[in-house]
Design an enzyme around this catalytic site. Structure first.
Site, PDB file in Angstrom:
ATOM      1  N   ASP A  13       0.831  -1.205   0.000  1.00 41.59           N
ATOM      2  CA  ASP A  13       0.000   0.000   0.000  1.00 41.59           C
ATOM      3  C   ASP A  13       0.867   1.257   0.000  1.00 41.59           C
ATOM      4  OD1 ASP A  13      -2.344   1.405  -0.055  1.00 41.59           O
ATOM      5  OD2 ASP A  13      -2.849   1.081   2.054  1.00 41.59           O
ATOM      6  N   ASN A  61     -11.113  -2.346  -5.564  1.00 40.75           N
ATOM      7  CA  ASN A  61     -10.331  -1.350  -6.309  1.00 40.75           C
ATOM      8  C   ASN A  61     -10.953  -0.938  -7.644  1.00 40.75           C
ATOM      9  OD1 ASN A  61      -7.148  -2.631  -5.074  1.00 40.75           O
ATOM     10  ND2 ASN A  61      -8.255  -0.815  -4.401  1.00 40.75           N
ATOM     11  N   ARG A  64     -12.010   2.771  -8.391  1.00 45.44           N
ATOM     12  CA  ARG A  64     -11.038   3.861  -8.622  1.00 45.44           C
ATOM     13  C   ARG A  64     -11.257   4.484 -10.005  1.00 45.44           C
ATOM     14  NH1 ARG A  64      -5.345   2.550  -5.726  1.00 45.44           N
ATOM     15  NH2 ARG A  64      -6.227   1.904  -3.731  1.00 45.44           N
TER      16      ARG A  64
HETATM   17  C1  IPE Z   1      -5.536  -2.692  -0.359  1.00 46.55           C
HETATM   18  O1  IPE Z   1      -5.154  -1.373  -0.503  1.00 46.55           O
HETATM   19  C2  IPE Z   1      -5.507  -3.385  -1.686  1.00 46.55           C
HETATM   20  C3  IPE Z   1      -4.189  -3.518  -2.300  1.00 46.55           C
HETATM   21  C4  IPE Z   1      -3.034  -3.213  -1.758  1.00 46.55           C
HETATM   22  C5  IPE Z   1      -4.236  -4.078  -3.614  1.00 46.55           C
HETATM   23  P1  IPE Z   1      -6.237  -0.205  -0.620  1.00 46.55           P
HETATM   24  O2  IPE Z   1      -5.465   1.054  -0.717  1.00 46.55           O
HETATM   25  O3  IPE Z   1      -7.186  -0.502  -1.707  1.00 46.55           O
HETATM   26  O4  IPE Z   1      -7.006  -0.335   0.780  1.00 46.55           O
HETATM   27  P2  IPE Z   1      -7.900   0.717   1.562  1.00 46.55           P
HETATM   28  O5  IPE Z   1      -8.925   1.227   0.603  1.00 46.55           O
HETATM   29  O6  IPE Z   1      -6.993   1.806   2.025  1.00 46.55           O
HETATM   30  O7  IPE Z   1      -8.460  -0.062   2.694  1.00 46.55           O
HETATM   31  C1  IPE Z   2      -1.514   0.251  -3.350  1.00 42.83           C
HETATM   32  O1  IPE Z   2      -1.286   1.626  -3.398  1.00 42.83           O
HETATM   33  C2  IPE Z   2      -1.718  -0.348  -4.715  1.00 42.83           C
HETATM   34  C3  IPE Z   2      -3.122  -0.681  -5.023  1.00 42.83           C
HETATM   35  C4  IPE Z   2      -4.120  -0.663  -4.186  1.00 42.83           C
HETATM   36  C5  IPE Z   2      -3.383  -1.094  -6.380  1.00 42.83           C
HETATM   37  P1  IPE Z   2      -2.492   2.656  -3.415  1.00 42.83           P
HETATM   38  O2  IPE Z   2      -2.847   2.937  -4.818  1.00 42.83           O
HETATM   39  O3  IPE Z   2      -3.609   2.178  -2.554  1.00 42.83           O
HETATM   40  O4  IPE Z   2      -1.801   3.925  -2.767  1.00 42.83           O
HETATM   41  P2  IPE Z   2      -2.445   4.919  -1.735  1.00 42.83           P
HETATM   42  O5  IPE Z   2      -2.952   4.086  -0.588  1.00 42.83           O
HETATM   43  O6  IPE Z   2      -3.541   5.640  -2.421  1.00 42.83           O
HETATM   44  O7  IPE Z   2      -1.310   5.811  -1.339  1.00 42.83           O
HETATM   45 MG    MG Z   3      -4.072   2.401  -0.615  1.00 42.59          MG
END
Ligand code: IPE
Ligand code: IPE
Ligand code: MG
Length: 231
Positions: A13, A61, A64
């Protein structure tokens, strides 16, 4: 290294926040994050980890922005184009948990090709969780059990475990989450029942082999009692 966890799972993350800090688009964070996956997979394999499960895209996800989702769906192609050679050299076998069917056709092809090309490798299993959600996984397992007509009195914990997407893969020993968030976000709820957990503020693109190995040391010093008492 002593007492290396056999199964390590990572919630990778912080890619978006890392990119924002550099004044770059979120997608650049994902690109850098894919390099980290390579480095950490090699480091884990070198240390003797047997299973490394990486949370790459959750069932949540999809909400997004369209451009970001589409970039993420294209990333496996970039990743394997650059790094398949190294994975082969390290004898790493690629696997997948999650529902492949909902991924774009091209992404499915790229993933299937990586799975096929590494199928004969006998080293570490590198498992990508893609379009993965633990509740969905459990719901599908229950559905399959019902469809197979398994009588209620025969259903055990093993029945459930063997109908999950992780069938044949042992429970997680160490869960790592980067970026300072302290939650599971629908990741491996069943498989984490007795996992040790380590959370770090490091954003995924900044995560290093050194930090990973420090965590392995921390893990080795934890007292896993599994409900029992210390010997
Ligand atoms: C969890 O991260 C999913 C992945 C790392 C693929 P997110 O960034 O989607 O999680 P939340 O929304 O902060 O819980
Ligand atoms: C984790 O990084 C990767 C995925 C969930 C695909 P994020 O995209 O969630 O990054 P933040 O949490 O917005 O910084
Ligand atoms: Mg994230």
């Amino acid at each position: 290294m002593e007492h290396v966890p056999s199964h390590v799972a990572i919630i990778m993350d912080g890619n978006g926040r890392w990119a924002k800090k550099q004044g770059k688009p979120r997608t650049y964070g994902h690109y850098k994050g894919s390099e980290t996956i390579h480095d950490i997979a090699i480091a884990a394999s070198d240390a003797g980890v047997k299973y490394l499960t990486c949370y790459a895209f959750s069932t949540e996800n999809w909400i997004r922005p369209k451009e970001e989702v589409s970039y993420l769906m294209g990333l496996p192609a970039v990743f394997f184009e650059r790094f398949l050679k190294d994975l082969m050299e390290k004898n790493i076998r690629v696997s997948l948990i999650g529902e492949m069917g909902r991924l774009p056709r091209d992404t499915q092809k790229v993933l299937q090709s990586a799975i096929d090309k590494t199928a004969g490798n006998t080293g570490m299993r590198l498992i990508f969780a893609l379009n993965y959600g633990s509740r969905r996984e459990i719901a599908l397992a229950v559905k399959k059990i019902a469809e197979e007509g398994i009588p209620a009195e025969e259903i055990t914990e093993d029945t459930i475990a063997s109908h999950l997407m992780t069938d044949g893969i042992p429970d997680v020993d160490l869960l790592i989450r980067t970026s300072g968030e302290v939650r599971l976000s629908n990741f491996l709820l069943w498989q984490l029942a007795y996992a040790e957990m380590i959370f770090t503020d490091t954003l995924w693109p900044d995560f290093t082999k050194e930090e990973l190995y420090n965590m392995f040391e921390k893990f080795a010093n934890r007292h896993r009692r599994f409900g029992g008492v210390e010997k």
